[in-house]
Design a protein around this motif. Structure first.
Motif, PDB file in Angstrom:
ATOM      1  N   ILE A 285       0.760  -1.171  -0.157  1.00 57.98           N
ATOM      2  CA  ILE A 285       0.090  -0.066  -0.081  1.00 57.98           C
ATOM      3  C   ILE A 285       0.890   1.250   0.018  1.00 57.98           C
ATOM      4  O   ILE A 285       1.543   1.324   0.790  1.00 57.98           O
ATOM      5  CB  ILE A 285      -0.793   0.009   1.459  1.00 57.98           C
ATOM      6  CG1 ILE A 285      -1.523  -1.366   1.413  1.00 57.98           C
ATOM      7  CG2 ILE A 285      -1.844   1.215   1.279  1.00 57.98           C
ATOM      8  CD1 ILE A 285      -2.444  -1.934   0.340  1.00 57.98           C
ATOM      9  N   SER A 286       0.967   1.992  -1.100  1.00 55.60           N
ATOM     10  CA  SER A 286       1.985   3.154  -1.306  1.00 55.60           C
ATOM     11  C   SER A 286       1.473   4.290  -0.202  1.00 55.60           C
ATOM     12  O   SER A 286       0.301   4.392   0.180  1.00 55.60           O
ATOM     13  CB  SER A 286       1.713   3.578  -2.761  1.00 55.60           C
ATOM     14  OG  SER A 286       0.952   4.683  -3.069  1.00 55.60           O
ATOM     15  N   GLU A 287       2.403   5.280  -0.400  1.00 47.90           N
ATOM     16  CA  GLU A 287       2.335   6.477   0.389  1.00 47.90           C
ATOM     17  C   GLU A 287       1.111   7.343  -0.117  1.00 47.90           C
ATOM     18  O   GLU A 287       0.558   7.800   0.695  1.00 47.90           O
ATOM     19  CB  GLU A 287       3.720   7.334  -0.142  1.00 47.90           C
ATOM     20  CG  GLU A 287       3.942   8.527   0.591  1.00 47.90           C
ATOM     21  CD  GLU A 287       4.629   8.054   2.004  1.00 47.90           C
ATOM     22  OE1 GLU A 287       4.084   8.538   3.186  1.00 47.90           O
ATOM     23  OE2 GLU A 287       5.432   7.434   2.022  1.00 47.90           O
ATOM     24  N   LYS A 288       0.810   7.171  -1.283  1.00 52.63           N
ATOM     25  CA  LYS A 288      -0.226   8.195  -1.909  1.00 52.63           C
ATOM     26  C   LYS A 288      -1.603   7.341  -2.023  1.00 52.63           C
ATOM     27  O   LYS A 288      -2.514   8.087  -2.509  1.00 52.63           O
ATOM     28  CB  LYS A 288       0.096   8.685  -3.240  1.00 52.63           C
ATOM     29  CG  LYS A 288       1.302   9.495  -3.198  1.00 52.63           C
ATOM     30  CD  LYS A 288       1.513  10.110  -4.496  1.00 52.63           C
ATOM     31  CE  LYS A 288       2.899  11.062  -4.392  1.00 52.63           C
ATOM     32  NZ  LYS A 288       3.497  11.115  -5.989  1.00 52.63           N
ATOM     33  N   SER A 289      -1.859   6.449  -1.412  1.00 51.29           N
ATOM     34  CA  SER A 289      -3.039   5.434  -1.664  1.00 51.29           C
ATOM     35  C   SER A 289      -4.023   5.919  -0.265  1.00 51.29           C
ATOM     36  O   SER A 289      -3.558   6.496   0.595  1.00 51.29           O
ATOM     37  CB  SER A 289      -2.555   4.095  -1.571  1.00 51.29           C
ATOM     38  OG  SER A 289      -2.318   3.807  -0.335  1.00 51.29           O
ATOM     39  N   TYR A 303      -1.771   2.205  -5.336  1.00 55.58           N
ATOM     40  CA  TYR A 303      -1.121   3.275  -5.359  1.00 55.58           C
ATOM     41  C   TYR A 303      -2.191   4.612  -5.630  1.00 55.58           C
ATOM     42  O   TYR A 303      -1.951   5.450  -5.330  1.00 55.58           O
ATOM     43  CB  TYR A 303      -0.150   3.536  -6.536  1.00 55.58           C
ATOM     44  CG  TYR A 303       0.986   2.436  -6.651  1.00 55.58           C
ATOM     45  CD1 TYR A 303       2.262   2.819  -5.928  1.00 55.58           C
ATOM     46  CD2 TYR A 303       0.738   1.372  -7.168  1.00 55.58           C
ATOM     47  CE1 TYR A 303       2.976   2.191  -5.779  1.00 55.58           C
ATOM     48  CE2 TYR A 303       2.066   0.418  -7.167  1.00 55.58           C
ATOM     49  CZ  TYR A 303       3.269   0.792  -6.661  1.00 55.58           C
ATOM     50  OH  TYR A 303       4.163  -0.080  -6.375  1.00 55.58           O
TER      51      TYR A 303
ATOM     52  N   TYR B 282      -9.828  -3.907   5.509  1.00 59.48           N
ATOM     53  CA  TYR B 282      -9.562  -2.576   5.940  1.00 59.48           C
ATOM     54  C   TYR B 282     -10.813  -1.876   6.494  1.00 59.48           C
ATOM     55  O   TYR B 282     -11.751  -1.905   5.632  1.00 59.48           O
ATOM     56  CB  TYR B 282      -8.945  -1.567   4.900  1.00 59.48           C
ATOM     57  CG  TYR B 282      -7.525  -1.958   4.323  1.00 59.48           C
ATOM     58  CD1 TYR B 282      -7.421  -3.106   3.567  1.00 59.48           C
ATOM     59  CD2 TYR B 282      -6.423  -1.344   4.600  1.00 59.48           C
ATOM     60  CE1 TYR B 282      -6.335  -3.708   3.059  1.00 59.48           C
ATOM     61  CE2 TYR B 282      -5.187  -1.830   4.120  1.00 59.48           C
ATOM     62  CZ  TYR B 282      -5.097  -2.984   3.307  1.00 59.48           C
ATOM     63  OH  TYR B 282      -3.777  -3.451   2.872  1.00 59.48           O
ATOM     64  N   VAL B 288      -3.405   3.354   5.957  1.00 60.35           N
ATOM     65  CA  VAL B 288      -2.231   2.765   5.405  1.00 60.35           C
ATOM     66  C   VAL B 288      -1.147   3.539   4.381  1.00 60.35           C
ATOM     67  O   VAL B 288      -1.770   3.747   3.490  1.00 60.35           O
ATOM     68  CB  VAL B 288      -2.309   1.110   5.162  1.00 60.35           C
ATOM     69  CG1 VAL B 288      -1.100   0.464   4.915  1.00 60.35           C
ATOM     70  CG2 VAL B 288      -3.246   0.751   6.180  1.00 60.35           C
ATOM     71  N   LYS B 289       0.047   3.538   4.890  1.00 57.57           N
ATOM     72  CA  LYS B 289       0.753   4.166   4.110  1.00 57.57           C
ATOM     73  C   LYS B 289       2.172   3.586   3.936  1.00 57.57           C
ATOM     74  O   LYS B 289       2.668   3.171   4.591  1.00 57.57           O
ATOM     75  CB  LYS B 289       1.334   5.853   4.235  1.00 57.57           C
ATOM     76  CG  LYS B 289       0.152   6.591   4.866  1.00 57.57           C
ATOM     77  CD  LYS B 289      -0.466   7.290   3.427  1.00 57.57           C
ATOM     78  CE  LYS B 289      -1.778   8.158   3.585  1.00 57.57           C
ATOM     79  NZ  LYS B 289      -2.793   8.140   2.573  1.00 57.57           N
ATOM     80  N   ASN B 290       2.709   3.584   2.509  1.00 57.33           N
ATOM     81  CA  ASN B 290       3.958   2.874   2.389  1.00 57.33           C
ATOM     82  C   ASN B 290       4.292   1.660   3.272  1.00 57.33           C
ATOM     83  O   ASN B 290       5.134   1.389   3.995  1.00 57.33           O
ATOM     84  CB  ASN B 290       4.813   3.760   2.414  1.00 57.33           C
ATOM     85  CG  ASN B 290       6.250   3.366   1.901  1.00 57.33           C
ATOM     86  OD1 ASN B 290       6.432   2.590   1.025  1.00 57.33           O
ATOM     87  ND2 ASN B 290       7.404   3.749   2.656  1.00 57.33           N
ATOM     88  N   SER B 291       3.417   0.574   3.295  1.00 56.37           N
ATOM     89  CA  SER B 291       3.585  -0.602   3.899  1.00 56.37           C
ATOM     90  C   SER B 291       3.018  -1.747   3.014  1.00 56.37           C
ATOM     91  O   SER B 291       2.337  -1.873   2.217  1.00 56.37           O
ATOM     92  CB  SER B 291       2.752  -0.430   5.240  1.00 56.37           C
ATOM     93  OG  SER B 291       3.103   0.572   6.028  1.00 56.37           O
TER      94      SER B 291
END
Lengths: 422, 373
Positions: A285-289, A303, B282, B288-291
């Motif tokens: 799960i990306s930063e911008k999601s 993303y 979820y 959730v970020k960058n995980s």
């Protein structure tokens, strides 16, 4: 000597034509469900969890995916020295060859298979229902009643009863009569299409009815058992059970999984649902999601934005894409900036960038009113959708489509593009 | 394949701190869905090695559970298969494995009964993808007695916890220092070796006769001038997880897209035991970020720059940052976890805070009572 108390026969040969483009190349029981499963995983898991270790799966329509999925039954622990899972397709014999012309005819053509295991009871299941059920409890009930046939039923609201096969029972739950889709139902107990037969009774009925065209359980075998005075009992089931035979019921059943505590709970410790897991890695799960109220399968990379959706394994949702109220099956790619609302996207679909799916107002289908009658956008497997197109509600797309297939870059509500397999 | 595989998975390391209290290093969970030994085993099966022996000793229960079936790596074959060797008391010996060479010696019958001409020996604590056939080809081409898979250290990388080697221009190893105080070279051994089976048996027997037990110290180092020992330079990702820092870093490396693609999406695949858990869920409140998130997780709180292993439950209003949460952890509401490794099967109460430092991650072990819902 081989002896199994009860074996299951799982009817998985139907097309499921009301699922439209989803079942053009794949049998309904092999359609994905709930992120990582296929519909047939539910009855198969029920079998092994109930201690039924011999299952004949009757296939006919487009069996390739089903065959590959089931294999020798390893995911369900149905790879056995004696018994296990067997895929039973129609075959040619010295007298000629016949397709399975009806549900009971399919069982009739496999009497020899059943006889091999010398069972006392035979459990008849359909491959298109979502539920968890202990067949052993049903068998105990069958034995306690000294029944010849036990039919699983569930109470439905009276006003919906006319959509089902309805069983009328006496105070001991013995079935005294039944009616198929009655205009004025006399009971609200709907048949779930799950039967336990004492094998000698079923065998005799199948032999007797072997020349009936399109021989069917509901239409022929059960009425015959009633007419010959057999003991028919209704086994009332009060858990979650869903027929996912239409696009909207399939969509609803998926959406029910994302409730906070769903009525049909996949996370319970016991009664696990097994499936062939060939995608193993975790999801990223990306930063911008942004993800809200969704379930997501293994190996998926997100993303973009996902809200109220069921996402399968190995899917990629690119940056800026927005998926709402939708089902995306395994290994599909949703291009950057694409917005999808209320869609069912089958496996291995590639949707281009900056598309909009599910916009505008509902219109009656110009393609097939019986199948397409809701707001859903339905996209068949391996479909390619070019960048920047708009797609209305109640539409269907299947095949490798190009920009030229979309007049003015738009597929109007109610329309369809079907380019594959015709 | 003309080689039989050996995976050395019996070791323990003080550098793993509390994480090794209940499991062998080779059983350490990696990248959400895997265990460390999966990489060596998958490389073996992807190199078409059909017969593999796994040597276990320290906390072998943890590994035995993971290796309960060989089918996940496709070793369940009539020809070949996976053999797990844990020390046993026999008429001849009641010793533990006193070293890697001793482990091989105590099970020498296995090697003697093989027919494959070569042996590939790999450690169970490396995270990498490698076609051992390429190493074998090199081994044959160089007419080497032993080939050691090596790497050039990256700038600033500390190599003193590895075997450091010096090479001549042909690639032959001239100097081998195991875990030196000061590294004389920037080439180090990855603990992966190819050797002819008959030669290995000979060396192991001679070792045992001299009461020597360690493959590196008593064979590689001692024989470096007598035997032709060559270095095969490996490219691509490789990481040894046998310290808390490198374990943490290796897991975090998987947040990098290229590394993820290399292991998760490019051919060949890494295999592991399948757990049949449902998809991750979820709920409202999840952020959730960058995980990385694995199957069976249920998330109600915030998760950032973290790796969640299987079946992790994150309660409402939780904040989890820069952390690794191992399998089957329950985290109660309003809990804050930063720069931590949370041990598997932990139950963390609501309203608690665990904060480690970026350069000194905290290992959290909490065995509170869990009420299943």
């Amino acid at each position: 000597m081989i002896k199994k108390e009860m074996i299951a026969m799982l009817l998985a040969g139907g097309q499921g034509s009301r699922l439209g483009v989803l079942t053009q190349k794949v049998a309904k029981p092999a359609v994905s469900f709930g992120g990582k499963y296929r519909i047939i995983d539910f009855p198969l898991s029920n079998c092994i969890n109930s201690g039924v270790d011999t299952v004949g799966v009757l296939t006919q329509y487009q069996p390739l995916r089903l065959n590959a999925h089931i294999g020798i039954g390893i995911p369900w622990d149905l790879d056995r020295n004696v018994g296990g899972v067997a895929l039973l397709a129609p075959y040619e014999s010295a007298k000629g060859s016949d397709w399975y012309s009806g549900t009971a005819n399919a069982i009739f053509q496999n009497i020899e298979f059943i006889d091999t295991y010398n069972p006392d009871y035979v459990l008849i299941l359909s491959g298109d229902h979502i539920y968890k059920m202990d067949y052993e409890v049903m068998l105990d009930y069958h034995k306690a009643n000294k029944a010849d046939v036990t039919i699983a039923v569930m109470p439905v609201p009276m006003e919906e009863a006319s959509r089902f096969g309805i069983m009328i029972t006496d105070e001991t739950n013995r079935i005294v009569d039944f009616e198929e889709k009655p205009a004025h139902p006399r009971s609200n107990l709907a048949s779930m299409g799950i039967y336990i037969f004492s094998w000698p009774v079923l065998r005799e009925a199948l032999m007797k009815l072997k020349d009936v065209p399109n021989c069917d359980f509901g239409m022929h075998v059960i009425p015959d058992c009633r007419d010959t005075g057999k003991r028919l009992f209704a086994y009332e089931f009060n858990g979650y059970w869903k027929d996912v035979g239409t696009l909207s019921s399939y969509w609803e059943a998926n959406m029910e999984l994302i409730d906070i505590i769903p009525e049909f709970n996949l996370y319970e410790e016991y009664w696990r649902i097994f499936t062939k897991s060939d995608i193993i890695p975790p999801q990223y799960i990306s930063e911008k999601s942004h993800i809200e109220r969704s379930i997501i399968g293994e190996g998926t990379e997100i993303y973009g934005t996902v809200v109220n959706s069921v996402i399968g394994s190995g899917v990629t949702i690119e940056e800026g894409a927005e998926v709402r109220d939708s089902i995306i099956m395994r290994e599909s790619v949703i291009g950057a900036g694409t917005k999808i609302t209320k869609a069912i996207v089958a496996e291995d679909v590639k949707i281009g960038k900056n598309c909009e799916l599910g916009i505008g107002e509902f219109k009656e289908s110009t393609y097939n009113k019986k199948v397409y009658n809701s707001d859903l956008v339905t996209i068949g497997e391996h479909t390619v959708i070019p960048d920047g197109v708009k797609v209305g509600k109640n539409t269907a797309i299947w095949g490798n489509t190009e920009a030229a297939d979309y007049p003015d870059g738009m597929l109007q509500s109610g329309d369809a593009i079907v380019k594959a397999g015709v | 394949m003309r080689a039989v595989g050996i995976v050395l998975a019996g070791g323990n390391s003080k550098r793993m701190k509390e994480l090794s209290n209940k499991r062998a290093i080779a059983a350490m969970p990696i990248a959400g869905s895997y265990r460390s030994i999966d990489f060596a085993l998958s490389n073996m099966t992807n190199s078409r090695i059909q017969k593999v022996a796994v040597f276990t000793q320290y906390n072998s229960r943890s590994l035995n559970e993971h290796l309960s079936s060989s089918k996940w790596w496709d070793f369940g074959r009539k020809q070949g298969g996976m053999y797990v060797f844990t020390p046993t008391i026999t008429a001849q010996s009641n010793d533990w494995y006193r070293g890697t060479a001793d482990a091989l010696y105590q099970n020498l019958t296995f090697l003697k009964n093989c027919h494959e001409p070569y042996v590939v020996i790999a450690a169970g604590d490396g995270v990498y993808k490698l076609d051992y056939n390429k190493v074998l080809e090199y081994h044959i081409e160089k007419k080497a007695d032993i080939t050691v898979v090596c790497r050039d250290a990256a700038a600033g990388e500390d190599v003193t916890r590895f075997g450091v080697v010096e090479l001549n221009e042909d690639g032959r190893i001239t100097q081998f220092d195991e875990k030196p105080m000061v590294a004389e070279s920037n080439v180090y051994s990855c603990g992966i070796y190819v050797v002819r089976r008959r030669l290995l048996i000979e060396l192991i027997e001679r070792c045992a006769a001299e009461d020597r037990y360690d493959f590196v110290r008593d064979i590689l180092v001692r024989y470096k001038s007598l035997k032709r020992i060559y270095a095969y330079k490996m490219e691509g990702y490789w990481s040894n997880i046998a310290s808390v820092e490198s374990y943490y870093k290796t897991n975090m490396d998987f947040l990098d897209k290229d590394i993820r693609n290399f292991f998760f999406r490019e051919h060949p695949e890494i295999y592991t035991k399948v757990d049949d858990l449902p998809p991750a869920k979820y709920n409202p409140g999840a952020n959730v970020k960058n995980s990385l998130v694995s199957s069976g997780c249920i998330i109600n709180g915030a998760v950032e720059n973290s790796v969640l292993f299987k079946k992790v439950y994150v309660g409402n209003n939780c904040v989890i940052k820069n952390s690794i949460i191992l399998n089957d952890v329950y985290i109660g509401d309003n809990t804050v976890i930063e720069n931590c490794i949370v041990e598997s099967r932990d139950t963390i109460r609501a309203n608690t805070t665990y904060i480690g430092k970026p350069d000194d991650v905290k290992i959290v072990i909490e065995k509170n009572e869990r009420y299943t819902i």
